[in-house]
Design a protein around this motif. Structure first.
Motif, PDB file in Angstrom:
ATOM      1  N   LEU A   1       6.708  -5.568   9.182  1.00 20.63           N
ATOM      2  CA  LEU A   1       7.921  -5.564  10.289  1.00 20.63           C
ATOM      3  C   LEU A   1       7.287  -6.005  11.719  1.00 20.63           C
ATOM      4  O   LEU A   1       8.048  -6.607  12.416  1.00 20.63           O
ATOM      5  N   PRO A   2       5.989  -5.512  12.180  1.00 20.23           N
ATOM      6  CA  PRO A   2       5.665  -5.884  13.317  1.00 20.23           C
ATOM      7  C   PRO A   2       5.753  -7.657  13.365  1.00 20.23           C
ATOM      8  O   PRO A   2       5.753  -8.127  14.364  1.00 20.23           O
ATOM      9  N   THR A   3       5.041  -8.205  12.470  1.00 20.00           N
ATOM     10  CA  THR A   3       5.000  -9.568  12.260  1.00 20.00           C
ATOM     11  C   THR A   3       6.418 -10.238  12.453  1.00 20.00           C
ATOM     12  O   THR A   3       6.554 -11.200  13.230  1.00 20.00           O
ATOM     13  N   LEU A   4       7.410  -9.528  12.008  1.00 22.70           N
ATOM     14  CA  LEU A   4       8.625 -10.170  12.064  1.00 22.70           C
ATOM     15  C   LEU A   4       9.236 -10.106  13.604  1.00 22.70           C
ATOM     16  O   LEU A   4      10.107 -10.945  13.831  1.00 22.70           O
ATOM     17  N   VAL A   5       8.879  -8.860  14.029  1.00 18.48           N
ATOM     18  CA  VAL A   5       9.439  -8.574  15.250  1.00 18.48           C
ATOM     19  C   VAL A   5       9.045  -9.451  16.223  1.00 18.48           C
ATOM     20  O   VAL A   5       9.567 -10.041  17.195  1.00 18.48           O
ATOM     21  N   LYS A   6       7.756  -9.684  16.065  1.00 16.32           N
ATOM     22  CA  LYS A   6       6.993 -10.863  17.104  1.00 16.32           C
ATOM     23  C   LYS A   6       7.207 -12.183  16.667  1.00 16.32           C
ATOM     24  O   LYS A   6       7.142 -13.132  17.511  1.00 16.32           O
ATOM     25  N   GLY A   7       7.810 -12.627  15.685  1.00 18.35           N
ATOM     26  CA  GLY A   7       8.255 -13.941  15.454  1.00 18.35           C
ATOM     27  C   GLY A   7       7.159 -14.668  14.651  1.00 18.35           C
ATOM     28  O   GLY A   7       7.096 -15.962  14.467  1.00 18.35           O
ATOM     29  N   GLY A   8       6.199 -14.190  14.025  1.00 19.03           N
ATOM     30  CA  GLY A   8       5.179 -14.626  13.288  1.00 19.03           C
ATOM     31  C   GLY A   8       5.550 -14.806  11.723  1.00 19.03           C
ATOM     32  O   GLY A   8       6.744 -15.050  11.416  1.00 19.03           O
ATOM     33  N   THR A   9       4.780 -15.201  10.817  1.00 17.50           N
ATOM     34  CA  THR A   9       4.837 -15.509   9.598  1.00 17.50           C
ATOM     35  C   THR A   9       4.246 -14.546   8.611  1.00 17.50           C
ATOM     36  O   THR A   9       3.267 -14.445   8.717  1.00 17.50           O
ATOM     37  N   VAL A  10       5.163 -14.086   7.527  1.00 13.69           N
ATOM     38  CA  VAL A  10       4.649 -13.192   6.623  1.00 13.69           C
ATOM     39  C   VAL A  10       4.365 -14.003   5.221  1.00 13.69           C
ATOM     40  O   VAL A  10       5.331 -14.498   4.820  1.00 13.69           O
ATOM     41  N   VAL A  11       3.185 -14.159   5.064  1.00  9.97           N
ATOM     42  CA  VAL A  11       2.932 -14.810   3.672  1.00  9.97           C
ATOM     43  C   VAL A  11       2.967 -13.889   2.493  1.00  9.97           C
ATOM     44  O   VAL A  11       1.894 -12.933   2.693  1.00  9.97           O
ATOM     45  N   SER A  12       3.488 -13.832   1.353  1.00  7.10           N
ATOM     46  CA  SER A  12       3.548 -12.862   0.229  1.00  7.10           C
ATOM     47  C   SER A  12       2.903 -12.927  -0.991  1.00  7.10           C
ATOM     48  O   SER A  12       3.371 -14.392  -1.518  1.00  7.10           O
ATOM     49  N   LEU A  13       2.312 -12.443  -1.715  1.00 10.32           N
ATOM     50  CA  LEU A  13       1.906 -12.419  -2.980  1.00 10.32           C
ATOM     51  C   LEU A  13       2.356 -11.451  -3.645  1.00 10.32           C
ATOM     52  O   LEU A  13       2.623 -10.318  -3.203  1.00 10.32           O
ATOM     53  N   PRO A  14       2.845 -11.715  -5.099  1.00 12.08           N
ATOM     54  CA  PRO A  14       3.431 -10.353  -5.668  1.00 12.08           C
ATOM     55  C   PRO A  14       2.298  -9.285  -6.023  1.00 12.08           C
ATOM     56  O   PRO A  14       3.005  -8.285  -6.184  1.00 12.08           O
ATOM     57  N   SER A  15       1.153  -9.477  -5.912  1.00  9.44           N
ATOM     58  CA  SER A  15       0.055  -8.584  -6.129  1.00  9.44           C
ATOM     59  C   SER A  15      -0.949  -9.039  -5.498  1.00  9.44           C
ATOM     60  O   SER A  15      -1.304 -10.272  -5.200  1.00  9.44           O
ATOM     61  N   PHE A  16      -2.267  -8.024  -5.714  1.00 13.51           N
ATOM     62  CA  PHE A  16      -3.649  -8.354  -5.165  1.00 13.51           C
ATOM     63  C   PHE A  16      -4.331  -8.919  -6.395  1.00 13.51           C
ATOM     64  O   PHE A  16      -4.806  -8.207  -7.338  1.00 13.51           O
ATOM     65  N   GLU A  17      -4.622 -10.266  -6.321  1.00 16.66           N
ATOM     66  CA  GLU A  17      -5.367 -10.817  -7.293  1.00 16.66           C
ATOM     67  C   GLU A  17      -6.536 -11.748  -6.413  1.00 16.66           C
ATOM     68  O   GLU A  17      -5.852 -12.389  -5.450  1.00 16.66           O
ATOM     69  N   LEU A  18      -7.500 -11.655  -6.693  1.00 22.67           N
ATOM     70  CA  LEU A  18      -8.586 -12.407  -5.782  1.00 22.67           C
ATOM     71  C   LEU A  18      -8.577 -13.925  -5.586  1.00 22.67           C
ATOM     72  O   LEU A  18      -8.556 -14.310  -4.340  1.00 22.67           O
ATOM     73  N   ASP A  19      -8.358 -14.652  -6.648  1.00 26.81           N
ATOM     74  CA  ASP A  19      -8.344 -16.018  -6.555  1.00 26.81           C
ATOM     75  C   ASP A  19      -7.022 -16.460  -5.620  1.00 26.81           C
ATOM     76  O   ASP A  19      -7.092 -17.123  -4.754  1.00 26.81           O
ATOM     77  N   PRO A  20      -5.732 -15.994  -6.060  1.00 24.32           N
ATOM     78  CA  PRO A  20      -4.692 -16.187  -5.080  1.00 24.32           C
ATOM     79  C   PRO A  20      -4.944 -15.733  -3.576  1.00 24.32           C
ATOM     80  O   PRO A  20      -4.105 -16.537  -2.784  1.00 24.32           O
ATOM     81  N   VAL A  21      -5.463 -14.810  -3.526  1.00 20.94           N
ATOM     82  CA  VAL A  21      -5.715 -14.062  -2.074  1.00 20.94           C
ATOM     83  C   VAL A  21      -6.551 -15.173  -1.392  1.00 20.94           C
ATOM     84  O   VAL A  21      -6.399 -15.528  -0.264  1.00 20.94           O
ATOM     85  N   PHE A  22      -7.498 -15.465  -2.056  1.00 24.25           N
ATOM     86  CA  PHE A  22      -8.621 -16.465  -1.146  1.00 24.25           C
ATOM     87  C   PHE A  22      -7.759 -17.765  -0.917  1.00 24.25           C
ATOM     88  O   PHE A  22      -7.913 -18.302   0.098  1.00 24.25           O
ATOM     89  N   ASP A  23      -6.939 -18.174  -1.925  1.00 23.70           N
ATOM     90  CA  ASP A  23      -6.300 -19.351  -1.869  1.00 23.70           C
ATOM     91  C   ASP A  23      -5.353 -19.387  -0.684  1.00 23.70           C
ATOM     92  O   ASP A  23      -5.191 -20.549   0.083  1.00 23.70           O
ATOM     93  N   ALA A  24      -4.808 -18.286  -0.837  1.00 21.42           N
ATOM     94  CA  ALA A  24      -3.792 -18.156   0.108  1.00 21.42           C
ATOM     95  C   ALA A  24      -4.157 -18.111   1.875  1.00 21.42           C
ATOM     96  O   ALA A  24      -3.465 -18.424   2.700  1.00 21.42           O
ATOM     97  N   ILE A  25      -5.136 -17.468   1.631  1.00 20.02           N
ATOM     98  CA  ILE A  25      -5.883 -17.394   3.171  1.00 20.02           C
ATOM     99  C   ILE A  25      -6.385 -18.652   3.626  1.00 20.02           C
ATOM    100  O   ILE A  25      -5.905 -19.317   4.747  1.00 20.02           O
ATOM    101  N   ALA A  26      -6.715 -19.461   2.860  1.00 16.16           N
ATOM    102  CA  ALA A  26      -7.411 -20.608   3.063  1.00 16.16           C
ATOM    103  C   ALA A  26      -6.031 -21.751   3.359  1.00 16.16           C
ATOM    104  O   ALA A  26      -5.960 -22.417   4.402  1.00 16.16           O
ATOM    105  N   GLU A  27      -5.238 -21.857   2.527  1.00 13.46           N
ATOM    106  CA  GLU A  27      -4.105 -22.924   2.372  1.00 13.46           C
ATOM    107  C   GLU A  27      -3.053 -22.477   3.753  1.00 13.46           C
ATOM    108  O   GLU A  27      -2.540 -23.442   4.282  1.00 13.46           O
ATOM    109  N   HIS A  28      -2.925 -21.352   3.887  1.00 15.94           N
ATOM    110  CA  HIS A  28      -1.634 -20.669   5.088  1.00 15.94           C
ATOM    111  C   HIS A  28      -2.403 -20.320   6.450  1.00 15.94           C
ATOM    112  O   HIS A  28      -1.797 -19.863   7.130  1.00 15.94           O
ATOM    113  N   ARG A  29      -3.869 -20.609   6.305  1.00 16.33           N
ATOM    114  CA  ARG A  29      -4.449 -20.167   7.631  1.00 16.33           C
ATOM    115  C   ARG A  29      -4.134 -18.668   7.930  1.00 16.33           C
ATOM    116  O   ARG A  29      -3.505 -18.337   9.244  1.00 16.33           O
TER     117      ARG A  29
END
Length: 516
Positions: free
Chosen positions: A227-255
């Motif tokens: 909610l704070p990110t959306l109020v501020k006008g930022g971007t929410v990147v969502s993963l369906p669950s916490f898994e290490l490889d997708p998390v590391f990949d998302a951090i790098a790909e989406h900055r």
């Protein structure tokens, strides 16, 4: 625009930054292999259509609409659409069993359930116990309306409901470690003020990219990150669950610049083979909460040039109460000071203020404190004292006003007349390289009344005896705090929000003791 609540947020944001990216579903890919994205304008339009669809199904102001499923755009669309109608959104913990979900649906008086196809079996099992007027499946399926078809056929027209800030917006059910889950009723004002607190405390900007890899039904992921990110006008990147490889990949790909997690999530990242070489340069805010943060974990992140910030809160305060900012890094281990528009005290049993260094109960007051527990005036009255919410957590405050969380009051072990806080022992055990996870509970003792027992999950490949682990605590904590025994386990029970389930541990030990 009469709507003062969450239902107006997307319209207001789209008015300012219609083409900015609001939501990235990193768990879904388009035909060309890119993550599915929604601008603020697109998210607003879809939520309006869904609101019209829900209205056609009979949803009226005050009605409850629930969502069951992993992180997905439909979670937010359902939330905002329900708020546009003046309804009340009920995010469900998909890790509950069907009878538990059935209780939540019945207790909240939910009339419409939106569920993801991944949780269809669970949804139908709960609906067999608590039938509802209507169910909507995000990806279609038998026995439910098709979500996308409902959105597609509904007109794109705004609602003009006169939703007031003091109206209920969301019912978030607590973990239920002390009994059946209770529904914390959060108003539009509660969520708005908490978002303002988070924006101030975390120093968020419209350029922040926030990673939602903990469940959105978790009050911190929803209230402190999304909610704070959306109020501020930022971007929410969502993963369906916490898994290490997708998390590391998302951090790098989406900055990714901001993420929230419970200690076990950050610990798993730090112990991953990818940790040393992972691209983490974009990370600016790492908020850790849900349980006391071991100092050893904070130091692991400092090695990578990252500051792991500790926050403290609870569902009932929407959920932020305390925050340790970057400027107070010298207070490692502290939960910080009260959030900007919130007041926090440490009180004795007679509700007078505890002195610095004196243990007491943490109580919270402010515009983010819940309206009460849904349909439970007795529990509401028991939790409040002259506007102050009683957390049930023990802590101390130092002479500079920084709070330190000790433990749940009910988890305190009284051994030989001394108060022993399991969280302090658990933090010390985490210092040992062989310990992956641990919990300390009190067990009966003929002489001392109670003594500690440590349940330990070893790191992969680690070998250590219980005696060696206990010996490693000498000099780190008082001798009377050292547990009397150690039991090794493959895993520890946790609630849907990632907290240690001490109730389940105590029950398992009691059953084992009866069989012995």
């Amino acid at each position: 625009m009469q709507n003062e609540g969450l239902g107006s947020w997307l319209a207001r944001r789209a008015r300012l930054t219609r083409d900015a990216v609001a939501f990235v579903d990193a768990g879904a890919k388009t035909a060309d292999g890119k993550a599915v994205t929604l601008t603020y304008d697109a998210l607003h339009r879809r939520a309006m259509r869904l609101a019209r669809g829900l209205f056609a199904l009979g949803v009226l102001p005050g009605d409850r609409v629930a969502y069951l499923g992993p992180n997905h755009p439909a979670f937010l669309e359902t939330c905002f659409a329900t708020s546009m109608l003046g309804g009340v959104f009920v995010p469900l913990n998909y890790r509950l069993a069907a009878p538990e979900l059935a209780h939540v649906l019945a207790n909240s008086g939910t009339t419409v359930l939106v569920f993801a196809s991944e949780r269809a079996e669970l949804a139908h099992a709960a609906l067999e116990v608590t039938p509802l007027p209507q169910a909507i499946a995000v990806h279609g399926g038998p026995g439910a309306l098709d979500y996308e078809a409902l959105v597609a056929r509904s007109p794109e027209m705004p609602f003009d409901e006169n939703v007031a800030l003091d109206d209920p917006a969301v019912i978030m059910y607590t973990s239920g470690t002390t009994g059946r889950p209770k529904g914390a009723t959060l108003t539009h004002a509660n969520l708005t003020w908490n978002a303002v607190n988070a924006m101030i405390d975390l120093d968020l900007t419209s350029r922040d990219v926030s990673l939602a890899c903990a469940p959105l039904f978790h009050s911190a992921t929803f209230g402190m990150l999304c909610l704070p990110t959306l109020v501020k006008g930022g971007t929410v990147v969502s993963l369906p669950s916490f898994e290490l490889d997708p998390v590391f990949d998302a951090i790098a790909e989406h900055r990714v610049s901001f993420m929230f997690g419970v200690p076990t999530m950050f610990q798993s990242m730090a112990r991953s083979p990818r940790w040393a070489a992972a691209e983490l340069s974009s990370l600016r805010v790492l908020l850790c909460g849900g349980a006391p943060v071991p100092e050893s974990l904070i130091r692991d992140y400092e090695v990578r040039g990252l500051t792991l910030l500790q926050g403290y809160g609870m569902t009932e305060v929407a959920p932020g109460a305390l925050f340790l900012n970057h400027r107070a890094a010298h207070k490692v281990g502290s939960a910080g000071k009260a959030s900007f528009f919130t007041d926090v005290r440490l009180v004795r049993p007679d509700f007078t203020d505890a002195k610095p260094g004196e243990p007491g109960e943490i109580v919270v007051k402010g515009p983010n404190v819940m309206k009460g527990y849904w349909d439970d005036p007795g529990a509401t009255a028991a939790s409040m004292n002259d506007g102050w919410f009683r957390s049930g957590d023990a802590g101390v405050v130092d002479d500079e006003g920084f709070f330190y969380i000790r433990d749940r009051l009910k988890d305190v072990i009284i051994s030989g007349g001394e108060n022993v806080y399991p969280a302090e022992i658990e933090a010390a055990l985490h210092e040992h390289p062989a310990v992956h996870d641990c919990a300390v509970i009190g067990v009966p003792h003929e002489k001392w009344g109670e003594v500690g027992k440590a349940i330990v999950v070893l790191a992969p490949g680690a070998r250590v005896t219980g005696s060696d682990l206990l010996a490693s605590l000498a000099g780190k904590i008082g001798k009377y705090k050292i547990p009397a025994s150690v039991e090794f386990a493959e895993s520890l029970p946790r609630t849907g929000s990632g907290k240690l389930d001490k109730k389940a541990l105590r029950a398992a030990h009691a059953m084992h003791a009866r069989r012995s």
